[in-house]
Structure formats: structure tokens, C-alpha cells
Design a protein around this motif. Structure first.
Motif, PDB file in Angstrom:
ATOM      1  N   LYS A 168       0.836  -1.197   0.000  1.00  0.00           N
ATOM      2  CA  LYS A 168       0.000   0.000   0.000  1.00  0.00           C
ATOM      3  C   LYS A 168       0.876   1.254   0.000  1.00  0.00           C
ATOM      4  O   LYS A 168       0.613   2.215  -0.727  1.00  0.00           O
ATOM      5  N   VAL A 169       1.906   1.240   0.822  1.00  0.00           N
ATOM      6  CA  VAL A 169       2.811   2.406   0.897  1.00  0.00           C
ATOM      7  C   VAL A 169       3.560   2.577  -0.410  1.00  0.00           C
ATOM      8  O   VAL A 169       3.655   3.683  -0.951  1.00  0.00           O
ATOM      9  N   ASN A 171       2.705   1.613  -3.362  1.00  0.00           N
ATOM     10  CA  ASN A 171       1.811   1.970  -4.476  1.00  0.00           C
ATOM     11  C   ASN A 171       1.125   3.318  -4.283  1.00  0.00           C
ATOM     12  O   ASN A 171       0.376   3.760  -5.155  1.00  0.00           O
ATOM     13  N   SER A 172       1.394   3.944  -3.157  1.00  0.00           N
ATOM     14  CA  SER A 172       0.708   5.208  -2.853  1.00  0.00           C
ATOM     15  C   SER A 172       1.154   6.316  -3.801  1.00  0.00           C
ATOM     16  O   SER A 172       2.333   6.477  -4.104  1.00  0.00           O
ATOM     17  N   GLN A 173       0.162   7.075  -4.301  1.00  0.00           N
ATOM     18  CA  GLN A 173       0.453   8.216  -5.194  1.00  0.00           C
ATOM     19  C   GLN A 173       0.520   9.515  -4.391  1.00  0.00           C
ATOM     20  O   GLN A 173       0.756  10.569  -4.948  1.00  0.00           O
ATOM     21  N   GLU A 174       0.287   9.420  -3.098  1.00  0.00           N
ATOM     22  CA  GLU A 174       0.226  10.654  -2.288  1.00  0.00           C
ATOM     23  C   GLU A 174       1.624  11.149  -1.942  1.00  0.00           C
ATOM     24  O   GLU A 174       2.546  10.376  -1.843  1.00  0.00           O
TER      25      GLU A 174
END
Ligand SMILES: [Mg+2]
Length: 174
Positions: A168-169, A171-174
């Protein structure tokens, strides 16, 4: 323990150390910890449902719950049993599939029903007397996160959850 599908949490004394600041205009401030936000992410990675039942209505609680996108929030339910029954019905669960974490007397009626009652380190002695597990960490310092991690560990899902969190981290776009 392996059957736990929903973790219900009290707020004051669990997500906080029980204190709050009140300004002369009535504005309320609470200190939450980012650790418990991570606990929410871990619960989601484990497909463990989370709900909050707070005895005392508080806009600060509402704001924090919204920020963490917690869907089931009962804010100001002194008698917590009706909220508990509503959650049980909504998710079609048995008492044995539900865990509850709390710190004080108003939590006891629900704690007596659930499969896994959990007390925080700073819980009242009357609460500690009836529970199966007490967190090492006090409310307001990551006790909720500890409870989530404990349930995941007991279910044997720690490796799976850590892997999902990592992905999740990454793949994060943020
Ligand atoms: Mg409390």
C-alpha cells in the motif's frame, strides 16, 4: 480469537488519555496519536471491521473519525448496548465474532457480551477484572494500534498484513 471480524472501540481513554482541553468559547481540543491511525490501516489490511462508540459527544472525535474514514461512529451513546446491537445486526455477527476495547465503567455492559473484551493499560480496575487482555500501552499512546496488532497476531495474519501494508505504501500516489 480467529473468528474476530469486528473490533469496536471506545474513544476517550482509549484513543486519548482521557483528558481534553476546553477553551472559554467551548472549543474542545483532544490529543490523538498517529499510531492509532496506523492501527486503522492495519485493520483494513486484515479485513477487520472497526467501529467507534463514544459515551460523550465530541466534535473533535467526529473530526478524527471522518479523517480516518471510519464509517460506523456512535458519538454520544452513554448506553452503548443499542449501538452494539445495531452493529451486530448490520454486519450479521455473533457476540463471539466481536472484540471491544475500553477503559471505564460504561464499557462493561458491552464487554460482558463480546467474545474478546480488551482493556487499555490505564483502564479502571473494575474493567480489568472482567477482561481477557490488557494492552501494555495506555490510551492516547497507541493502545488501539496494539489491540489491532494483537488480534492480527493471534489470527496468524501478521506476515500477510505487513506485506499488504508495504504494498500500500509503495503503491501510494500521495
Ligand atoms: Mg472511555
Amino acid at each position: 480469537m480467529t473468528q474476530i471480524k469486528l473490533l469496536i472501540s471506545d474513544v476517550d481513554g482509549v484513543w486519548t488519555d482521557g483528558t481534553f482541553y476546553k477553551g472559554s468559547d467551548g472549543m474542545e481540543f483532544k490529543r490523538f496519536t498517529v499510531l492509532d491511525g496506523v492501527g486503522i490501516a492495519m485493520a483494513r489490511a486484515a479485513d477487520l471491521k472497526i467501529a467507534l462508540i463514544s459515551g460523550r459527544y465530541s466534535p473533535a472525535t467526529e473530526h478524527r473519525a471522518k479523517e480516518l474514514k471510519i464509517e460506523d461512529v456512535y458519538n454520544g451513546s452513554l448506553n452503548k448496548l443499542p449501538a452494539y446491537e445495531a452493529l451486530k445486526e448490520k454486519y450479521n455477527l455473533d457476540d463471539s465474532e466481536i472484540a471491544y476495547i475500553g477503559d471505564d465503567l460504561i464499557d462493561i455492559p458491552v464487554m460482558e457480551k463480546v467474545g474478546v473484551p480488551i482493556a487499555v493499560a490505564n483502564a479502571a480496575p473494575e474493567v480489568k477484572a472482567i477482561i481477557k487482555y490488557t494492552t501494555k500501552i495506555s490510551g492516547g499512546y497507541g493502545a488501539f494500534r496494539e489491540a489491532v496488532a494483537w488480534i492480527i497476531e493471534e489470527k496468524g495474519e501478521t506476515d500477510m498484513v505487513m506485506q499488504r501494508m508495504k504494498e500500500k505504501v509503495l503503491n501510494s500516489q500521495e
